[in-house]
Design a protein around this motif. Structure first.
Motif, PDB file in Angstrom:
ATOM      1  N   TRP A  50     -57.733 -13.073  22.349  1.00 63.75           N
ATOM      2  CA  TRP A  50     -57.581 -11.703  22.257  1.00 63.75           C
ATOM      3  C   TRP A  50     -56.519 -11.142  23.394  1.00 63.75           C
ATOM      4  N   GLY A  51     -56.543 -11.796  24.388  1.00 64.47           N
ATOM      5  CA  GLY A  51     -55.345 -11.562  25.280  1.00 64.47           C
ATOM      6  C   GLY A  51     -54.251 -11.552  24.764  1.00 64.47           C
ATOM      7  N   MET A  52     -53.633 -12.601  24.188  1.00 63.68           N
ATOM      8  CA  MET A  52     -52.432 -12.888  23.592  1.00 63.68           C
ATOM      9  C   MET A  52     -52.221 -12.007  22.529  1.00 63.68           C
ATOM     10  N   GLY A 126     -51.560 -12.868  30.601  1.00 66.60           N
ATOM     11  CA  GLY A 126     -50.457 -13.408  31.367  1.00 66.60           C
ATOM     12  C   GLY A 126     -49.596 -14.320  30.718  1.00 66.60           C
ATOM     13  N   VAL A 127     -50.291 -15.193  29.853  1.00 65.40           N
ATOM     14  CA  VAL A 127     -49.547 -16.347  29.077  1.00 65.40           C
ATOM     15  C   VAL A 127     -48.606 -15.678  28.427  1.00 65.40           C
ATOM     16  N   VAL A 139     -49.787 -22.181  22.176  1.00 60.00           N
ATOM     17  CA  VAL A 139     -50.213 -23.178  22.355  1.00 60.00           C
ATOM     18  C   VAL A 139     -50.680 -23.512  23.793  1.00 60.00           C
ATOM     19  N   ALA A 140     -49.660 -22.871  24.585  1.00 52.26           N
ATOM     20  CA  ALA A 140     -49.982 -22.828  25.855  1.00 52.26           C
ATOM     21  C   ALA A 140     -51.170 -22.321  26.336  1.00 52.26           C
ATOM     22  N   ALA A 145     -56.872 -22.687  28.287  1.00 54.30           N
ATOM     23  CA  ALA A 145     -58.315 -22.565  28.145  1.00 54.30           C
ATOM     24  C   ALA A 145     -59.054 -23.703  28.249  1.00 54.30           C
ATOM     25  N   GLY A 146     -58.525 -24.633  27.484  1.00 51.66           N
ATOM     26  CA  GLY A 146     -59.272 -26.028  27.330  1.00 51.66           C
ATOM     27  C   GLY A 146     -59.204 -26.600  28.641  1.00 51.66           C
TER      28      GLY A 146
END
Length: 294
Positions: A50-52, A126-127, A139-140, A145-146
């Motif tokens: 959601w952030g991205m 942020g990413v 991807v990042a 997150a993982g």
């Protein structure tokens, strides 16, 4: 939330079908405990996505919003996290009624979900702000997150052999046991009991505490003090955080008032540090992109 609940139910049914769960296990209670444990981690992955997504929508807007791209994305992600937390509470409360368990566990899971929605949403924002291209950013974000959700706990488990030591112990007296079968207090005599193998897990549990599920389970000692829903797991996690699995190491007693590692605070603080660093990097990258090139 419903998918997590269904996955937990399927896991319990599969466990029972193998002949291990029919008999002494309360299947609805197991579903309740497993779903409550998994929901915060699932919420963390959703919040990063959601952030991205929210940052991408803010970036695509023709007119810049107040606060640039980062603040509106943070607010939108936090709101979604609150909605998810409310849905989590409703679903888990229904399961608690079906299982006859305490609703405090559902409230704790919903509270952790709301916090993780905000923190991991900030990670996603942020990413996305730091990495300009959407593909590498996704991807990042998923990889990070993982690492935070599962990699932190896995890394702590891998480090356990490195904190092993052999230290002298004395005889424990007046041991007070908690409902989950862990020692809550004891006195130490001056009688040597030889040397014991000790794992100083208090040195590495800060790393495991970064996982949202560990944050929830660490809160479980307060939400479920009798262990009726979550069993012995919260008490064992706190014991590992305090490093008191072996009593009277070097003759040190334990009282009910002894300082304990605040694992939920430590875990959320670690997540917040990562999120803050990413937001700072994203803000710096956004400022540098707006600067006119000579």
């Amino acid at each position: 939330v419903l998918g997590t609940w269904a996955a937990a139910a399927a896991a319990v049914v599969m466990f029972a079908s193998l002949g291990q769960g029919s008999g002494g296990y309360n299947a609805p209670m197991l579903v309740y405990a497993l779903a409550a444990t998994l929901v915060p981690s699932v919420a963390a992955f959703l919040a990063v996505a959601w952030g991205m997504q929210c940052h991408g929508q803010a970036a695509a807007a023709r007119e810049p919003a107040v606060g640039g791209r980062i603040l509106p994305a943070l607010l939108a992600t936090t709101f979604r996290g609150l909605v998810l937390a409310a849905l989590t509470f409703c679903v888990l409360m229904l399961q608690s009624l079906a299982a006859g368990g305490s609703g405090a566990v559902a409230a704790a899971a919903a509270g952790v979900t709301a916090v993780e929605g905000a923190v991991f949403g900030a990670v996603g924002v942020g990413v996305a702000a730091a990495v300009r291209k959407s593909g590498p950013a996704r991807v990042a974000g998923w990889v990070l997150a993982g690492i935070l959700v599962a990699g932190s706990a896995g890394a702590a488990a891998a480090l356990v052999p490195l904190v092993r030591a052999v230290e002298p112990v004395t005889v424990a007296m007046n041991v007070q046991w908690g409902p989950a079968g862990t020692r809550q207090a004891y006195e130490c005599s001056g009688v040597p009991a030889g040397a014991a193998e000790v794992y100083h897990t208090e040195r590495i549990m800060w790393l495991a505490a970064i996982s949202p599920s560990v944050v929830f389970l660490a809160l479980g000692a307060d939400a479920d003090p009798a262990g009726a829903v979550l069993g012995w797991v919260p008490a064992a996690i706190q014991e590992a955080g305090d490093g008191t699995q072996v009593p009277c190491v070097n003759g040190e007693p334990l009282t009910r008032d002894s300082a304990r590692m605040p694992l939920p605070v430590v875990g959320i603080a670690g997540q917040a540090i990562v999120a803050g660093a990413l937001l700072a990097a994203g803000n710096r990258a956004a400022v540098s992109r707006r600067r006119p090139r000579p």
